[in-house]
Design an enzyme around this catalytic site. Sequence first.
Site, PDB file in Angstrom:
ATOM      1  N   GLY A   1      -8.292  24.620  -9.096  1.00 42.20           N
ATOM      2  CA  GLY A   1      -8.273  23.615 -10.081  1.00 42.20           C
ATOM      3  C   GLY A   1      -7.208  22.290  -9.702  1.00 42.20           C
ATOM      4  O   GLY A   1      -7.231  22.166  -8.525  1.00 42.20           O
ATOM      5  N   GLU A   2      -6.772  21.741 -10.777  1.00 36.43           N
ATOM      6  CA  GLU A   2      -5.992  20.648 -10.609  1.00 36.43           C
ATOM      7  C   GLU A   2      -6.503  19.358 -10.030  1.00 36.43           C
ATOM      8  O   GLU A   2      -5.884  18.024 -10.009  1.00 36.43           O
ATOM      9  CB  GLU A   2      -4.706  20.925  -9.380  1.00 36.43           C
ATOM     10  CG  GLU A   2      -3.949  21.837  -9.882  1.00 36.43           C
ATOM     11  CD  GLU A   2      -2.813  22.034  -8.721  1.00 36.43           C
ATOM     12  OE1 GLU A   2      -2.634  21.242  -8.072  1.00 36.43           O
ATOM     13  OE2 GLU A   2      -2.015  23.010  -9.004  1.00 36.43           O
ATOM     14  N   GLY A   3      -7.976  19.303  -9.712  1.00 35.94           N
ATOM     15  CA  GLY A   3      -8.537  18.421  -8.952  1.00 35.94           C
ATOM     16  C   GLY A   3      -8.729  18.463  -7.596  1.00 35.94           C
ATOM     17  O   GLY A   3      -9.325  17.726  -7.041  1.00 35.94           O
TER      18      GLY A   3
END
Lengths: 355, 355
Positions: B321-323
């Site tokens: 995640g997080e980008g």
Amino acid sequence: MSGAFDDAIAAVVPTDARAAAEAAAHHDRLTKPRGALGRLEPLGGQLAAIAGVSPPPLPSPVAVAVFAGDHGVLAQGVTPWPAEVTAQMVANFCAGGAAVNVLAAPVSAPVTVVDVGVASDLDDHPALLRRKVRRGTGDIAVEPAMTADEARAALDVGAEVAASLVAAGARCLVTGDMGIGNTTPSAALIAALCGHVPADVTGRGTGIDDETLGRKVSAVERAIARASRAGDLDDPVRALASLGGLEIAALAGFIAGGAAARVPVVVDGVIALAAAVVAHAVNPDVTAYLVAGHRSTEPGAAAALAHLGLVPLLDLGLRLGEGTGALLAVPLVQAAARVLADMATFDSAGVTEKG
Amino acid sequence: MSGAFDDAIAAVVPTDARAAAEAAAHHDRLTKPRGALGRLEPLGGQLAAIAGVSPPPLPSPVAVAVFAGDHGVLAQGVTPWPAEVTAQMVANFCAGGAAVNVLAAPVSAPVTVVDVGVASDLDDHPALLRRKVRRGTGDIAVEPAMTADEARAALDVGAEVAASLVAAGARCLVTGDMGIGNTTPSAALIAALCGHVPADVTGRGTGIDDETLGRKVSAVERAIARASRAGDLDDPVRALASLGGLEIAALAGFIAGGAAARVPVVVDGVIALAAAVVAHAVNPDVTAYLVAGHRSTEPGAAAALAHLGLVPLLDLGLRLGEGTGALLAVPLVQAAARVLADMATFDSAGVTEKG
């Protein structure tokens, strides 16, 4: 007297398993769940193993070398593209207008174009290295591609180019190729050295119809039968001379040269993989220095990847060559090094680990 | 009075099929075999369709926004990570030590961190936008995640952040998320809106054991049963309020805001895809502005990708995640634009086309 290729092959050492283990242990301290960066984590370990240190240095600057050669097997009608396109594309590379130039730019990779076997005379250009070993290969369906001495010379050209790019500062090498018809000798080498029947590893290259594909498979079959009768398949360099291409030989030397210099070599599609199969047959330690940039649509690429135990980073349906798929993968290779070097640890960032 | 999300949704226009066709025609004039650049070719067409012009502008500068929120469903024991890690990771993002920071750097993307629903108070930081709508969600297994008004407020936050990043010059938006437990509401939304049973789209998130996975599936099942009984599944924004997360709502707004501004939005993993499913349910025209960065290992991601008709660019086994997965894909998105803008044509380079 040994040449640059033999010297490179002799200089290749196994990569450093201890550095890879240190990278893996460091990954488990970084502020993320264990293994959450997927393929980037073992890739970072491979880069550490190649450099012999964890965290590994950033694989930068990047340099791509495009080796160009022509192919006598065009006489068998294996492609609708005329042979003169090889030289025209070399001019396009030098002028900066080809896909390889456009994709090299964002990773700041200079494009070195190497004439190792183009059939025609080429004009001088600052981006062109003139290392012609001979004017195109023989028609492998009926005769050897080149002599053993010519294969050695082309292998040496590739090893010398790799050494010279690393000496100039490159810390990541990218393989590129140009040669109308060169998926045919690549298929022949992969079939012969990986143990496949020609029909399973001979593909449509840059796009051919069923009839042309039939002629291509037949040419590969006849080439392998001829090489086998001549006893050429017992030794990888003899097989290369019998079935290969001058740019394929140079790429095998380039790969060995990169491994000898302990830098990662990002390999492109089926042409580079055929070269990697040759280098691997000469010294299997070479393969640990290779990163497969992408999975080309060519069936021989999949066979070579499996033979070498490489899993490509990208699978985008590319079938262009020139180094394009490898260049697209370079940011991923660099990212694998960056996370090891630059991420905070649970301790340093004051983040609680899972219960 | 309508808010930023409603305004964005109303402003989204279908992308320009004529520009995409022009890009495809231009691709056939470039010095390469037709279709040889694989996925990059339709991707270039999509960028042209988004911008309404061929060749499309380079999707640069890039901006990534990481929306953070907490989740009441942690009470159900769906993850071994403690809730305080959300706030700790926000601090890590602000300090530049997280994976998203490391992967944003090579594409020169500033990281905007948005507190839209973290449970605790956060210190001021120049990289942090304080847009807290509420302190974490309700436990969706037993109660709505938030009220409809809170969902609207979070959607508006996301739409406003997108508009503000584009106003500041961004021409490519990247979705990021942080929220311990947020794969649970994502699975619930994807199950409910894409028509899957919870067990098929509920995964191990950042890494959980079988027992925890059992609790997670049960929580999703109870959440959907509750939402269904309450009639919350008849409307996507009501479903979002009932099952979602504050950062998921903000991401849905961010996606709508990017589409309204006619810039490509590169979406990350299952959290962003759950948000995309919500935005798509409100206005399906949004989806043509999305580029799926990667295929997360989370099963809900695959379900959402199929529902949206998106094929991801990367498949690297990421589950962070997080980008991060979206940022890794940005060079590919930019490459698709570069080849259309910068490659020579057969005519301009004097290269012969195939016979």
